[in-house]
Structure formats: C-alpha cells, structure tokens
Design an enzyme around this catalytic site. Sequence first.
Site: not given
Ligand code: F6P
Length: 536
Positions: A205, A211, A265-266, A351, A382, A504
């Site tokens: 987003k 990452e 995002g979610r 979240e 199990h 972060k």
């Molecule tokens: O974990 C925090 C967060 O902001 C989530 O809400 C989001 O889905 C994720 O990081 C990834 O963010 P992006 O889509 O901006 O890379």
Amino acid sequence: MAAKNSAAWTQLQQHAKAFGTTHLRDLFAKDAQRFERFSLQHDGILLDFSKQRINAEILAALHALWHAAEVPALAARMRAGELINHTEGRAVMHTALRQSGNAPVNVGGKNLIPDVHRVLQQMEKFCADIHGGAWRGATGEPIRQIVNIGIGGSDLGPKMAARALAAHHNKNIRVDFVSNVDAADLAGVLETCAPANTLFIIASKTFTTQETMQNAASARAWLVAALGEAAVAKHFVAVSTNLKAIAEFGINPENSFEFWDWVGGRFSVWSAIGLALALAIGMENFRQFLAGAETMDQHFFAAPVEHNLPATLALLEVWNTNFLGAQTRALLPYSQSLELLPRFLQQLEMESNGKRIDRDGNPLQYASAPIVWGEAGTNGQHAFYQLIHQGGRLVPCEFITFITPDFDLPEHHAKLLSHCFAQSEALMIGRLDHGVSSAPTGDIPSLAAYKTFLGNQPSTTLLLDRLNPFSLGQLIALYEHKVFTLGALWNVNSFDQFGVELGKQLANRLLPMLEGRTPIEGVDSSTAGLIAASRR
Ligand code: F6P
C-alpha cells in the site's frame, strides 16, 4: 453512545452473575428447540450458536447493546464516505471495491466507483494476457510462475484466499507468496523459479515497507543477473497507492495497479492487492469472490440485528470477552483449504481491534479484541485440543466447515464432519461418567478425576454449502463486518494500527549498529548484549 454506558451493559453484567455455573448440558436437556432458537440461516450459511452460554434474555440484552452502541449509525457514516478512521483522517470504503453496480459512492465529492471498475478491468486484461500468453517474459517465454512480494494485508489476504481456492486454480500458473525479510523466504521460492517464466508482483500500500522493499530489490537483482536490466519491465508489476514510489523503483507506470488510501491494508484483498489471487483462479472466479462479499454487505447493512450474521458473531464475542472473561478465541476450520484463515483473521481482528484507547481518546475500561488463534481440524485435535478440553480455561471456539468437500476422495468428508461435530459436542457436554473404575491403579487411587471433562466450553459452528470463490467472499466479508461491529461496540477506531510503528522505528535505529556502521550506544544492556553477540 458507547455500549459500556448503556442499561443493556448493566443488564448483561447481572445476567453473567446469575448465569454463573449454568451448564450448557442442562440448557440442551431442558429445551428441545435450543438449536432452532439459537441458529440463523442466510444465503447458504448456517450459523449455529446454540452451544454458546446464553439464554433468550441474554440474547435480547445483546441486541439491546447493539442498538445502544448505534451500530447502524456508524455503518451509515462509513457508507457515506465520512472519515470514520478519524485518527488517520481517512474514509473506510472497502465495500465500494465489491460494488458491481454503478451507483455513485462519494468520498470528498469524488465518485470512487469509476476508478474501482477501471482497475478491475485492468486486472481482467492483465490476467487474460498472462493466461493467454499475450504477455510473455523478456525472452519470449510464457509466464508460468507468479511471486507476490508483500507483507501483512498485502500478503495474508491473497495468500489465504489462493490457498483456500486451490480447487479452482489455473493449472498452468503457480503462485507463491514471499513476505518475511528473512532470506529463507525469498531464497526458498527463487530456488523453484526459472527467471524467464517468472513474474513478480510487488504489493505494498505504502511502497515503503522495509521487508517488501528488501525482497523486491533482491528479486530484481536475481532477475537482472539472469536476464539483464531490460528484462525488468516484463517481469515486474506493482500494486500500490503510491504510484510515484513505484516509478522510482524502476517499474513502468503502465505496469502498476492502483488502489487508494480509503482501503485499509487488512481489508484490501478485494482491490488490486488481490491480483495474485486473480491470476491463480482467473478473473471470472475473482468476480465471484467479489459477488459473495457484496451479498454479505447487503445482508449486513439491511438485516435487523436479530437476523444479522456479522452482528451476532460480534455480540457473542462481546458476551464471552466482556462478561464471561474469555481472553482468547480458537478458530477451528474443518477444511484444510482454510488452513491460513486463522492467520488472516489474526491480522483482521487483532490489528483492527487490539486497542486500549477509545474513539474519544480515553483509556478503555473493558477488554477489547481477544487473542485469535487456531489451526485446521483435525490437525489441531492432535496438538492443542487437550488444553481446550481439560486445561481449565474458558476458550470459546469457532468451527467452520462445509457440507460438500472441495476435493472429493471417497470416505474422507463424512469422517471430517464427524470430527467437527463431535468436538463441539464434547466441548459442550463434557464427560462426568468417565467410564473408568474408581479402583486404585498402582500408586494412583483412581483415574476418575483425570478422565473427567467438565464441558460447558462455548462454541459456534458455521456450516456452509461448499467452499468456492463466492462463499469465501461471503465468509471474509462476514468477518470484516464483525470486526466493524465490534469496533462500534467497543467504541474503538478499527482502522488505524499505530501499535506496529514502535518496533519498526527501533529496528531502523538498531540496523546500523548491527551492520557495524555505528557504535553500539544509547540502548539498554540486553539489547546491546544481543547486538554485540550477533556482531561477533
Ligand atoms: O503491519 C503494519 C502494516 O501497516 C499493515 O497494516 C499492512 O497491511 C502492512 O504493514 C503492509 O503495509 P504495506 O502494504 O504498506 O507494505
């Protein structure tokens, strides 16, 4: 008005006290109609909540709580494009992503629907080009392997749904998902890919998430080493709200798919973040997925609370959490295809509603989201069911299963369903008649106590006709509206996530120390010790 200040809240506290030790076993014994009384059916979904620790008065008080919290008023504000994500100044419009008709949906005076439909058409053409071979890699070979690079909402939704809909996959394309900055994630997938046939989707987003940017850079270097710089255009596409950052990364703007800041995002699997899913199952199926969600939207916005599935799930969670004291909920899909659903719902629910400050800036005087965890049945049986049966904790359970299997091998499905229904029965009834003699066994005076199950563990079962794109869309939208309803009941903003920021920021501060670029200073002795040991 917050639900907490309502007469219904006080009534529910009294009910919780009075209901105390009432056993589900006795409630079923006294009422042959309990299942009919405490279950709902809507559009192929049966919601059986008769094994929850409630009676008719408690259910009525829960309905009153929903009215007191003015859930429909907040829903109306959401649909009207108001900035109900007030801490980030954003509208919350994921329902617009699955609106099939052209009725205008405005935010800040702009109709969102033309843009939503334009991007869906762009996805449609892209899927057709990849599947039909019109889009080829730089060497002219067809694309056979899609790698979605994203994390959190830019990973969990499409990954969970692609796993869930394995029975509907296009057999010529393989789709993988890479999220962790641990090189083991990307390296493991790259080992299975041929550069000439591989397409990367960079899904983020913000297009700044560390990452994802690291994995994208490493994937790019891997491709360039094999096919040269000019190949990037044919092997990388991006999905983001940040078109400028996509261009800076070196991806052709023509190969970018837009979404918007009014999609959390979610809640974004319905947008172009679902591109990897659309490539896996085809755009026709993806549109069925949207259609299932749209019917659930219509149900949620129109159905009275007494018949409303998301509202019922949310109210039962409030009852278990705020009145019976549950701290957790186990999510138990009796469907191997839904094995990633617990992970997806962990983000969606925790979240969204793992908050301690209300919409007015005050600390909550009550608990918010419980810890959600789980595993596909029967595997969980199990592993951890022992604790649910005999660990002495209150663990409300949620079973999800399907009448018809998505993969049909003879004899499997009836066994799967028998386990699912037997578990909720066992959790409810328990076992006092333990079937063992009370005669001493060795040093143990009697095994009876060990073999006793107290039962009275509440559960809900969702039974759907079959798992397909439409029903998965219904199911995910059901949980989204449940999360929204809980936010309204708890008076929290379900759409921000400041809690993930601190880690972060600190990681960014520690990185130069770990890489030896700056001295180890300004950190506590434990952190300093760990960094020093890692550097050695
Ligand atoms: O974990 C925090 C967060 O902001 C989530 O809400 C989001 O889905 C994720 O990081 C990834 O963010 P992006 O889509 O901006 O890379």
